[in-house]
Enzyme design. Structure first.
Site, PDB file in Angstrom:
ATOM      1  N   ASP A 198      38.537  27.557  82.415  1.00  0.00           N
ATOM      2  CA  ASP A 198      37.528  26.537  82.615  1.00  0.00           C
ATOM      3  C   ASP A 198      37.868  25.322  81.758  1.00  0.00           C
ATOM      4  OD1 ASP A 198      34.757  25.339  83.020  1.00  0.00           O
ATOM      5  OD2 ASP A 198      34.448  27.317  83.919  1.00  0.00           O
ATOM      6  N   HIS A 217      31.097  22.609  80.921  1.00  0.00           N
ATOM      7  CA  HIS A 217      31.032  23.641  81.962  1.00  0.00           C
ATOM      8  C   HIS A 217      31.456  25.011  81.437  1.00  0.00           C
ATOM      9  CE1 HIS A 217      32.350  25.571  85.813  1.00  0.00           C
ATOM     10  NE2 HIS A 217      31.379  24.856  86.333  1.00  0.00           N
ATOM     11  N   SER A 256      29.403  28.266  90.426  1.00  0.00           N
ATOM     12  CA  SER A 256      29.962  28.442  89.088  1.00  0.00           C
ATOM     13  C   SER A 256      29.032  29.236  88.200  1.00  0.00           C
ATOM     14  CB  SER A 256      30.211  27.085  88.428  1.00  0.00           C
ATOM     15  OG  SER A 256      31.442  26.550  88.796  1.00  0.00           O
TER      16      SER A 256
END
Length: 461
Positions: free
Chosen positions: A151, A218, A398
């Site tokens: 990520d 994220h 996600s």
């Protein structure tokens, strides 16, 4: 610039909220046991048949029919595994006096963490679309398992830092890394904010992205869902709160190259990567909440995935947020991965979630038309660079994928020798059926993730 951006993959993260948005863990852990059997009698047993069975030595004892008992408790004398007790109970049913016999199960309270914001994490416990995690936590909380998160990297967070192990920054281009260099052993997320429109090149004559964006943090949000420190009286809980996260930074400003992501996958699994020392602490699960568009899985991706899975690693990927068929999203369209779609709090397909035959299972990814209907996890308050840690609601496949990755970690913690294929099979076979609406098995996979049923199945193999 066009040629370069064609190779980029972007995180499938949350959908930004705008005015136009629609809104004791091991195979040797104690197993379920009991030392008693409940025996239920027929109201009016056939006395002649009963006597015949007794004379033949078939009856397992006189259980008080003459005394008019409705049921009895048979004391075994010692605690036995529930499967062995069931065999004994089945044998008792040969007696015509007995309607049925079954283990006298010992019930336990459902283990629930005391984190101050756990009650906001509907995606863990609600019966409609939640993941039934309290039932799984009665069995395991994920000890001795490492989950690789490919990520944006990770920033310090008080509710996560204790569950992080050393990872790596695989971003090969310094302009994308946004940290002044290329690959190194520091997987800290330096931010993926885009401050200038068109900074990522163009596609079809339009800037990519078309407007500046703030840093997403994220990887921190995804990692918190997998393994936030839990039962500590504050913040949020993680799915596998005693597992560890290995941050593998492969996404930066404008996304990340497939080649960097593949190297991160291979290194995480303990495979050779050119120019790097082999990772001696390989992961058991890889979460990839990222994707791009490709009709068919690229050969480079599929080859790497096959090698990683052959090494005993389960690969979990997000289905994508394009509200289209996952056939067009990669690596969601690859084989040997668990592709995860998203459901909202009502158990329906989230409006953005990709769908179709490549989706293996759905998990809560939420919808943030109402903030509390998103997925709550760890985050950071900084708009460009990291400042103060906090918690945020996000939506996206996600957010759904790390629920499945966390449950895979729970399965490995209770059954370390299990294969990736069996992990996928267990997760899908134990999924909770859709209740109708916009999801069915053709669109949204096998069902909604049920952690309790999956972990129980893995334990009792």
């Amino acid at each position: 610039m066009k040629a370069r951006t064609a190779l980029l993959l972007t995180c499938l993260g949350f959908i930004p909220m705008t005015a136009t948005t629609q809104e004791t863990d091991s195979k040797t852990a104690p197993r379920q046991v009991t030392d008693r059997i409940i025996v239920k009698y027929h109201p009016k047993p056939t006395e002649g048949n009963a006597m015949a069975f007794i004379k033949q030595g078939v009856s397992y004892g006189s259980f008080g029919v003459a005394a008019g008992k409705d049921k009895d408790i048979l004391e075994i004398g010692s605690s036995l595994n529930i499967n062995d007790v069931q065999i004994l109970a089945d044998g008792l049913e040969d007696d015509p006096q007995i309607a049925f016999a079954e283990p006298d199960y010992i019930m336990q309270i459902m283990r629930v963490p005391n984190d101050s914001r756990y009650n906001e994490q509907w995606h863990y416990f609600e019966s409609t679309a939640g993941s039934n995690l309290p039932a799984a936590w009665n069995i395991t909380t994920g000890n001795n398992v490492v989950v690789g998160v490919i990520d944006t990297g990770i920033v310090y967070h008080k509710d996560l830092d204790g569950n992080i192990v050393s990872g790596y920054d695989f971003i090969s281009q310094s302009w994308m890394a946004n940290d002044g260099d290329g690959r190194d052993s520091n997987a800290t997320d330096s931010g993926d904010a885009i401050t200038t429109a068109g900074a990522c090149g163009s596609a079809n004559g339009k800037p990519v992205p078309s407007s500046p964006t703030e840093s997403s943090w994220h990887g921190t949000h995804v990692s918190g869902t997998i393994a936030a420190e839990s039962n500590n009286g504050s913040g949020v809980a993680g799915v596998a709160w005693n597992a560890k996260v290995m941050p593998l930074r492969a996404l930066g400003r404008c996304g990340g190259y497939t080649s960097d992501i593949i190297d991160a996958m291979r290194w995480a699994a303990g495979l050779d990567v050119y120019g790097m020392t082999r990772n001696n602490n390989p992961v058991k699960v890889i979460n990839m909440s990222l994707g791009g568009y490709s009709y068919g899985c690229p050969r480079s991706y599929q080859s790497a995935i096959n090698e990683v899975v052959a090494a005993g690693v389960t690969v979990v990927v997000a289905a994508g947020n394009g509200s289209t068929r996952a056939t067009y999203a990669t690596p969601a369209n690859c084989e040997n991965v668990i592709t995860v779609g998203s459901v909202n709090r009502s158990g329906n397909r989230s409006w953005y979630s990709n769908f179709g035959r490549h989706v293996d299972i759905s998990a809560p990814g939420g919808e943030t038309r109402y903030y509390q209907d998103g997925v709550l996890s760890t985050a950071n308050a900084g708009t460009t660079s990291a400042t103060q840690d906090n918690y945020e609601y996000h939506q996206g496949t996600s957010m759904a994928a790390p629920h499945v990755a966390g449950v895979a970690a729970l399965i490995y913690s209770i059954n370390p020798q299990i294969t990736p294929a069996r992990v996928e099979e267990i997760i899908k076979l134990n999924a909770r059926p859709f209740s109708g609406g916009s999801c069915n098995t053709r669109l949204c996979g096998a069902g909604i993730l049920d952690a309790g049923a999956a972990v129980l199945d893995a334990r009792d193999e």
